[in-house]
Design a protein around this motif. Structure first.
Motif, PDB file in Angstrom:
ATOM      1  N   ALA A 132      14.607  30.582 -17.439  1.00 41.28           N
ATOM      2  CA  ALA A 132      13.454  31.510 -19.258  1.00 41.28           C
ATOM      3  C   ALA A 132      13.434  33.225 -18.586  1.00 41.28           C
ATOM      4  N   ASP A 133      12.848  33.375 -19.706  1.00 44.45           N
ATOM      5  CA  ASP A 133      12.733  35.112 -19.352  1.00 44.45           C
ATOM      6  C   ASP A 133      11.198  34.807 -18.546  1.00 44.45           C
ATOM      7  N   PRO A 134      10.885  36.087 -17.334  1.00 41.89           N
ATOM      8  CA  PRO A 134       9.820  35.486 -16.818  1.00 41.89           C
ATOM      9  C   PRO A 134       8.344  35.876 -17.396  1.00 41.89           C
ATOM     10  N   TRP A 135       8.527  37.040 -18.031  1.00 38.36           N
ATOM     11  CA  TRP A 135       6.915  37.025 -19.292  1.00 38.36           C
ATOM     12  C   TRP A 135       6.933  36.137 -19.868  1.00 38.36           C
ATOM     13  N   LYS A 197      -5.992  28.684 -13.253  1.00 42.98           N
ATOM     14  CA  LYS A 197      -6.799  29.758 -13.383  1.00 42.98           C
ATOM     15  C   LYS A 197      -5.712  30.615 -11.888  1.00 42.98           C
ATOM     16  N   ALA A 198      -4.511  30.355 -11.471  1.00 39.64           N
ATOM     17  CA  ALA A 198      -4.007  30.869 -10.837  1.00 39.64           C
ATOM     18  C   ALA A 198      -2.717  30.716 -11.588  1.00 39.64           C
ATOM     19  N   ALA A 199      -2.249  30.338 -12.989  1.00 37.98           N
ATOM     20  CA  ALA A 199      -0.920  30.572 -14.025  1.00 37.98           C
ATOM     21  C   ALA A 199      -1.657  31.649 -14.429  1.00 37.98           C
ATOM     22  N   LEU A 200      -3.500  31.465 -15.270  1.00 37.72           N
ATOM     23  CA  LEU A 200      -3.800  32.442 -16.401  1.00 37.72           C
ATOM     24  C   LEU A 200      -3.605  34.033 -15.025  1.00 37.72           C
ATOM     25  N   GLN A 201      -3.592  33.788 -13.865  1.00 43.02           N
ATOM     26  CA  GLN A 201      -4.176  35.248 -13.738  1.00 43.02           C
ATOM     27  C   GLN A 201      -2.196  35.514 -13.929  1.00 43.02           C
ATOM     28  N   ARG A 202      -1.423  35.305 -13.271  1.00 41.96           N
ATOM     29  CA  ARG A 202       0.182  35.408 -13.600  1.00 41.96           C
ATOM     30  C   ARG A 202       0.257  36.213 -14.892  1.00 41.96           C
ATOM     31  N   TRP A 203      -0.247  35.127 -15.825  1.00 43.39           N
ATOM     32  CA  TRP A 203       0.465  35.585 -17.037  1.00 43.39           C
ATOM     33  C   TRP A 203      -0.185  37.088 -17.548  1.00 43.39           C
ATOM     34  N   LEU A 204      -1.405  36.859 -17.149  1.00 43.25           N
ATOM     35  CA  LEU A 204      -2.599  38.475 -17.237  1.00 43.25           C
ATOM     36  C   LEU A 204      -1.594  39.621 -16.726  1.00 43.25           C
ATOM     37  N   ALA A 205      -0.544  39.431 -15.806  1.00 37.63           N
ATOM     38  CA  ALA A 205      -0.754  40.441 -15.000  1.00 37.63           C
ATOM     39  C   ALA A 205       1.304  40.848 -15.434  1.00 37.63           C
ATOM     40  N   LEU A 206       1.063  40.079 -16.482  1.00 40.28           N
ATOM     41  CA  LEU A 206       2.055  40.274 -17.329  1.00 40.28           C
ATOM     42  C   LEU A 206       2.452  40.440 -18.355  1.00 40.28           C
ATOM     43  N   ALA A 208       0.956  42.741 -20.492  1.00 39.15           N
ATOM     44  CA  ALA A 208       1.041  44.034 -21.041  1.00 39.15           C
ATOM     45  C   ALA A 208       2.049  44.662 -20.651  1.00 39.15           C
ATOM     46  N   SER A 209       3.037  44.177 -20.119  1.00 40.60           N
ATOM     47  CA  SER A 209       4.075  44.994 -20.379  1.00 40.60           C
ATOM     48  C   SER A 209       5.427  44.984 -20.463  1.00 40.60           C
ATOM     49  N   ARG A 210       5.216  44.618 -21.941  1.00 39.77           N
ATOM     50  CA  ARG A 210       6.065  44.962 -22.731  1.00 39.77           C
ATOM     51  C   ARG A 210       5.917  45.959 -24.234  1.00 39.77           C
ATOM     52  N   PHE A 211       4.411  45.827 -24.022  1.00 36.01           N
ATOM     53  CA  PHE A 211       4.080  46.567 -25.011  1.00 36.01           C
ATOM     54  C   PHE A 211       3.837  48.239 -24.371  1.00 36.01           C
TER      55      PHE A 211
END
Length: 312
Positions: A132-135, A197-206, A208-211
């Motif tokens: 899948a797309d990483p984002w 919590k770890a999954a949310l941290q990975r998501w938060l790191a990415l 805003a990257s598309r915008f």
């Protein structure tokens, strides 16, 4: 369902009223349409005009629907529709009394909530879609983990913001909590487990990257265009993810809420704690999970006890 026929003008006027003035959802209006079509068909079969119906006829209609196997919840929904129509008709001066007032649907047992087994829930939560797309993968993994970790309703998940503000809920990652507004405007705080919590941290790191730098959407979970994700999209993504993870059934968000409640109750036995975590106003709503827990124990007994079943 009777054959589709033109509804009487009074019934059509009521449907227009609930759609335009009461602003009911299209799905609800469709259910009301079906209910009024059924009422008109049964009235015609009995040789009555709808506005001339009396309580005895309504009771006979309910009995006939029940005898045909119509579920009590469906009958209750139609009775609510009919009751609303006659109440509105009384305001219009078309009837003197509401013939549906006081008439209730047959009682039916509440179905047990559908929950995953522990192994299936962990399999889904731990699934990684490498293709899948990483984002999107980071977002969907975080949503799945959070739904199972905290037992949120899908609307509560979609309403979460990145931080506290004027919204209906927010994530406090440092404290390991989500603060949500549930049914009836009831606020509660629910712990977030370590994997979530770890999954949310990975998501938060990415996230805003598309915008661009001007992007200021407060929502925690967003779609590809940067707007808050909708509950319908959460349903779709989770359904696809459960199929990709190899689960034999398609999973929707409320299945993970049921799984959360069932697994916490199995481990702790603390019904009050589960009530608080789910945000139930009445503990009787939570007690259904004790039946689910007993079903789980009964299955374990059947499989394990040497005298549970006759040997072939």
């Amino acid at each position: 369902m009777p054959d589709a026929v033109a509804l009487a003008p009074q019934l059509q006027a009521y449907l227009q009223h609930v759609a335009s003035e009461r602003r009911l959802a299209p799905r609800t209006v469709a259910i009301y349409t079906e209910g009024l079509q059924q009422l008109q068909a049964m009235a015609a079969q009995a040789g009555h005009e709808v506005l001339a119906l009396q309580p005895p006829q309504i009771r006979r209609f309910v009995a006939a629907l029940h005898a045909k196997g119509r579920h009590g919840r469906s009958i209750a929904l139609w009775l609510s529709c009919w009751r609303g129509f006659f109440k509105w008709a009384a305001w219009q001066g078309w009837v003197e009394r509401n013939p549906v007032e006081g008439i209730r649907a047959p009682k039916t047992s509440k179905p047990l909530p559908k929950a995953l087994g522990v192994d299936a829930a962990v399999q889904l939560a731990a699934f990684v879609n490498a293709a899948a797309d990483p984002w999107e993968e980071a977002r969907d993994a975080a949503m799945t983990e959070l739904l199972y970790s905290s037992g949120l309703r899908v609307s509560e998940l979609a309403n979460l913001d990145v931080q506290a503000g004027s919204g209906l809920g927010w994530l406090d990652l440092q404290a390991g909590l989500v603060h949500v507004t549930g049914k009836g405007g009831k606020r509660r705080s629910v712990p977030v487990g370590a994997p979530a919590k770890a999954a949310l941290q990975r998501w938060l790191a990415l996230r805003a990257s598309r915008f661009g730098v001007q992007w200021a959407e407060p929502a925690l979970f967003v779609g590809a265009r940067g707007a808050r994700i909708t509950p319908q999209m959460v349903w779709l993504r989770l359904r696809q993810r459960s199929q990709q993870a190899g689960l034999p059934v398609a999973v929707h968000p409320h299945v993970l809420r049921h799984s959360f409640a069932s697994h916490v109750l199995q481990s702790s036995g603390d019904l009050r704690a589960v009530q608080e975590l789910l945000g139930h106003a009445n503990i009787s709503t939570t007690q259904i999970y004790t039946r689910l827990d007993f079903q789980h124990l009964a299955q374990a007994y059947e499989q394990a006890h040497p005298r549970a079943r006759k040997k072939p």
